[in-house]
Design a protein around this motif. Sequence first.
Motif, PDB file in Angstrom:
ATOM      1  N   THR A  43      -3.653  -6.928  11.157  1.00 62.96           N
ATOM      2  CA  THR A  43      -3.358  -6.997   9.732  1.00 62.96           C
ATOM      3  C   THR A  43      -2.663  -8.328   9.470  1.00 62.96           C
ATOM      4  OG1 THR A  43      -3.062  -4.603   9.688  1.00 62.96           O
ATOM      5  CG2 THR A  43      -2.199  -5.815   7.819  1.00 62.96           C
ATOM      6  N   LEU A  52      -4.963  -8.808   4.189  1.00 65.21           N
ATOM      7  CA  LEU A  52      -6.265  -8.437   4.731  1.00 65.21           C
ATOM      8  C   LEU A  52      -6.114  -7.870   6.125  1.00 65.21           C
ATOM      9  CD1 LEU A  52      -7.506 -10.748   6.918  1.00 65.21           C
ATOM     10  CD2 LEU A  52      -7.463 -12.073   4.839  1.00 65.21           C
ATOM     11  N   GLY A  55     -11.345  -4.945  11.230  1.00 65.55           N
ATOM     12  CA  GLY A  55     -11.690  -3.652  11.791  1.00 65.55           C
ATOM     13  C   GLY A  55     -12.932  -3.739  12.650  1.00 65.55           C
ATOM     14  N   CYS A  61     -18.327  -4.471  12.491  1.00 64.16           N
ATOM     15  CA  CYS A  61     -16.942  -4.918  12.341  1.00 64.16           C
ATOM     16  C   CYS A  61     -16.795  -5.435  10.923  1.00 64.16           C
ATOM     17  CB  CYS A  61     -16.570  -5.975  13.374  1.00 64.16           C
ATOM     18  SG  CYS A  61     -17.411  -7.536  13.240  1.00 64.16           S
ATOM     19  N   CYS A  62     -15.554  -5.522  10.457  1.00 64.47           N
ATOM     20  CA  CYS A  62     -15.372  -5.891   9.054  1.00 64.47           C
ATOM     21  C   CYS A  62     -14.054  -6.616   8.837  1.00 64.47           C
ATOM     22  CB  CYS A  62     -15.427  -4.653   8.176  1.00 64.47           C
ATOM     23  SG  CYS A  62     -14.047  -3.524   8.422  1.00 64.47           S
ATOM     24  N   ILE A  63     -13.968  -7.236   7.684  1.00 55.95           N
ATOM     25  CA  ILE A  63     -12.736  -7.785   7.171  1.00 55.95           C
ATOM     26  C   ILE A  63     -12.547  -7.118   5.818  1.00 55.95           C
ATOM     27  CG2 ILE A  63     -13.958  -9.766   6.204  1.00 55.95           C
ATOM     28  CD1 ILE A  63     -11.472 -11.431   6.646  1.00 55.95           C
ATOM     29  N   TRP A  64     -11.343  -6.623   5.562  1.00 55.46           N
ATOM     30  CA  TRP A  64     -11.127  -5.977   4.271  1.00 55.46           C
ATOM     31  C   TRP A  64      -9.894  -6.558   3.619  1.00 55.46           C
ATOM     32  CZ3 TRP A  64      -9.350  -3.440   8.591  1.00 55.46           C
ATOM     33  CH2 TRP A  64      -8.047  -2.995   8.561  1.00 55.46           C
ATOM     34  N   PHE A  65      -9.895  -6.562   2.294  1.00 60.24           N
ATOM     35  CA  PHE A  65      -8.796  -7.079   1.519  1.00 60.24           C
ATOM     36  C   PHE A  65      -8.047  -5.945   0.861  1.00 60.24           C
ATOM     37  CE2 PHE A  65     -11.861 -10.437   1.969  1.00 60.24           C
ATOM     38  CZ  PHE A  65     -11.083 -11.533   2.251  1.00 60.24           C
ATOM     39  N   HIS A  66      -6.754  -5.870   1.115  1.00 69.82           N
ATOM     40  CA  HIS A  66      -5.914  -4.853   0.469  1.00 69.82           C
ATOM     41  C   HIS A  66      -5.807  -5.247  -1.004  1.00 69.82           C
ATOM     42  CE1 HIS A  66      -4.579  -3.131   4.309  1.00 69.82           C
ATOM     43  NE2 HIS A  66      -4.659  -4.368   4.747  1.00 69.82           N
ATOM     44  N   GLY A  68      -8.058  -5.683  -3.179  1.00 70.10           N
ATOM     45  CA  GLY A  68      -9.013  -6.745  -3.412  1.00 70.10           C
ATOM     46  C   GLY A  68      -9.374  -6.967  -4.875  1.00 70.10           C
TER      47      GLY A  68
END
Length: 70
Positions: A43, A52, A55, A61-66, A68
């Motif tokens: 994180t 961000l 995962g 696999c991924c990238i995520w934005f809190h 967003g």
Amino acid sequence: MKKVYSIEEYIEINSHFSDALTTLRSLINSTELEETIKWSMPTYCLNGKNVLGLGAFKNHCCIWFHQGVF
């Protein structure tokens, strides 16, 4: 899910995505974001706020934005 204590350990456990995770990590680390482990996943925070995360799952696999949307 196994408890993870470092980013290196997370990448090692998810070796099937190690190239992608390493590339994303190096890109993110070129910014001012602070790298940490939360919820046993990488994180990245700015001023104490989650920005961000990375995962790795069974098939992707991924990238995520809190928060967003903002």
